[in-house]
Design an enzyme around this catalytic site. Sequence first.
Site, short mmCIF file in Angstrom:
data_model
loop_
_atom_site.label_atom_id
_atom_site.label_comp_id
_atom_site.label_asym_id
_atom_site.label_seq_id
_atom_site.Cartn_x
_atom_site.Cartn_y
_atom_site.Cartn_z
N GLY A 156 2.31 2.47 10.59
CA GLY A 156 3.21 3.60 10.43
C GLY A 156 3.89 4.04 11.71
O GLY A 156 4.51 5.10 11.76
N SER A 211 3.41 -1.96 10.31
CA SER A 211 4.86 -1.94 10.50
C SER A 211 5.52 -3.29 10.21
O SER A 211 6.44 -3.70 10.94
CB SER A 211 5.20 -1.45 11.91
OG SER A 211 4.77 -0.10 12.08
N GLU A 221 -5.38 -4.95 10.57
CA GLU A 221 -4.44 -3.85 10.68
C GLU A 221 -4.70 -3.10 11.98
O GLU A 221 -5.50 -2.14 12.00
CB GLU A 221 -4.58 -2.91 9.49
CG GLU A 221 -4.22 -3.53 8.17
CD GLU A 221 -3.54 -2.52 7.26
OE1 GLU A 221 -2.44 -2.81 6.81
OE2 GLU A 221 -4.09 -1.44 7.06
N HIS A 261 -9.44 1.11 4.80
CA HIS A 261 -8.16 1.32 5.50
C HIS A 261 -8.38 2.29 6.67
O HIS A 261 -9.19 3.22 6.56
CB HIS A 261 -7.13 1.89 4.53
CG HIS A 261 -5.75 1.91 5.07
ND1 HIS A 261 -5.32 2.88 5.94
CD2 HIS A 261 -4.72 1.04 4.92
CE1 HIS A 261 -4.06 2.62 6.28
NE2 HIS A 261 -3.68 1.52 5.68
N LYS A 282 0.05 4.29 -0.35
CA LYS A 282 -0.60 5.51 0.17
C LYS A 282 -0.35 6.65 -0.82
O LYS A 282 -0.38 6.44 -2.02
CB LYS A 282 -0.08 5.82 1.57
CG LYS A 282 -0.09 4.59 2.48
CD LYS A 282 0.17 4.91 3.91
CE LYS A 282 0.30 3.60 4.69
NZ LYS A 282 0.13 3.77 6.11
N GLU A 321 -6.79 4.73 7.71
CA GLU A 321 -6.60 6.15 7.38
C GLU A 321 -7.84 6.70 6.70
O GLU A 321 -8.18 7.88 6.88
CB GLU A 321 -5.34 6.32 6.51
CG GLU A 321 -4.07 6.11 7.33
CD GLU A 321 -2.87 5.62 6.55
OE1 GLU A 321 -2.88 5.68 5.30
OE2 GLU A 321 -1.91 5.15 7.20
N ASN A 369 0.87 -1.18 0.00
CA ASN A 369 0.00 0.00 0.00
C ASN A 369 0.90 1.23 0.00
O ASN A 369 1.49 1.57 1.01
CB ASN A 369 -0.89 -0.01 1.25
CG ASN A 369 -1.69 1.27 1.39
OD1 ASN A 369 -1.83 2.03 0.42
ND2 ASN A 369 -2.22 1.52 2.58
C1 PEP Z 1 -0.75 0.20 5.89
O1 PEP Z 1 -0.85 1.38 5.60
O2 PEP Z 1 -1.61 -0.58 5.50
C2 PEP Z 1 0.39 -0.22 6.70
C3 PEP Z 1 0.36 -1.41 7.21
O3 PEP Z 1 1.40 0.70 6.87
P1 PEP Z 1 2.83 0.43 7.59
O4 PEP Z 1 3.36 -0.87 7.02
O5 PEP Z 1 3.66 1.60 7.19
O6 PEP Z 1 2.57 0.33 9.03
#
Ligand code: PEP
Length: 243
Positions: free
Chosen positions: A168, A208, A162, A90, A6, A92, A4
């Site tokens: 992040g 992460s 998630e 997601h 973003k 976000e 992803n």
């Molecule tokens: C995501 O945005 O779906 C995600 C898991 O981000 P990150 O790996 O940066 O935590």
Amino acid sequence: MAANWKMHKTPAETAEFFAALRPRLLAGAAPFVVVAPPFPCIPAAVVAAAGLDVAIAGQNLYWEPRGAFTGEVSGPILKAAGCDYVIVGHSERRQYFGETDETVNRKVGAALEAGLTPIVCVGETLAEREAGHTETVLRRQFERGLWSLGVEQILNCVLAYEPVWAIGTGRTATPETAQAAHAFLRSLAQSTFGGEAAGHLRILYGGSVKPENVAGLMAQPDVDGGLVGGASLDAACFASLLG
Ligand code: PEP
């Protein structure tokens, strides 16, 4: 393994990423890869991924197929642009753009209608986890997000656990924490859609994921893959997640 991106990368940077990733994918037995670039990079990604075992995804969609919805992109448009997957719900989007379990449900239906595989994201915030509400939140998101689906439709979905506190932040769920949430989600799928569908449902972990923690997470029996943000932006780093 799903990437992803973003709001990162231009079309030229998309082409560069795939040029760097291509030899690594062709060299060894990599897992199936999905890349979700920003909308304007989708054509570049589709061209650059030709001949690779890579599918392209949208990061979002609107539930109507067409119409006067300035700034939105529909499932049929994504499909025509070469996408086979789309990320839905997601955190976000939920946090910054008002997405709810109800809009997630409409978007999942629209994605399936358009022939796209939705990657449906669920996960609790830190406050919800610390209050002991993780399973309540996951159950609510699962039930309200997917209530309208039948068995055949759930088999065309991917679920992504998630935890919001891990996205992040560099703070990854331990393999045991991830496994517990994934097993819970699979048990929800079992009670809603039956054992066979639950067994086939792919549940990705996101939050992460990095080269140093990917093996432990992917070794868990109910973790079927990863949804990766930050560590997917660099081709060499992303390639190292593919095993
Ligand atoms: C995501 O945005 O779906 C995600 C898991 O981000 P990150 O790996 O940066 O935590």
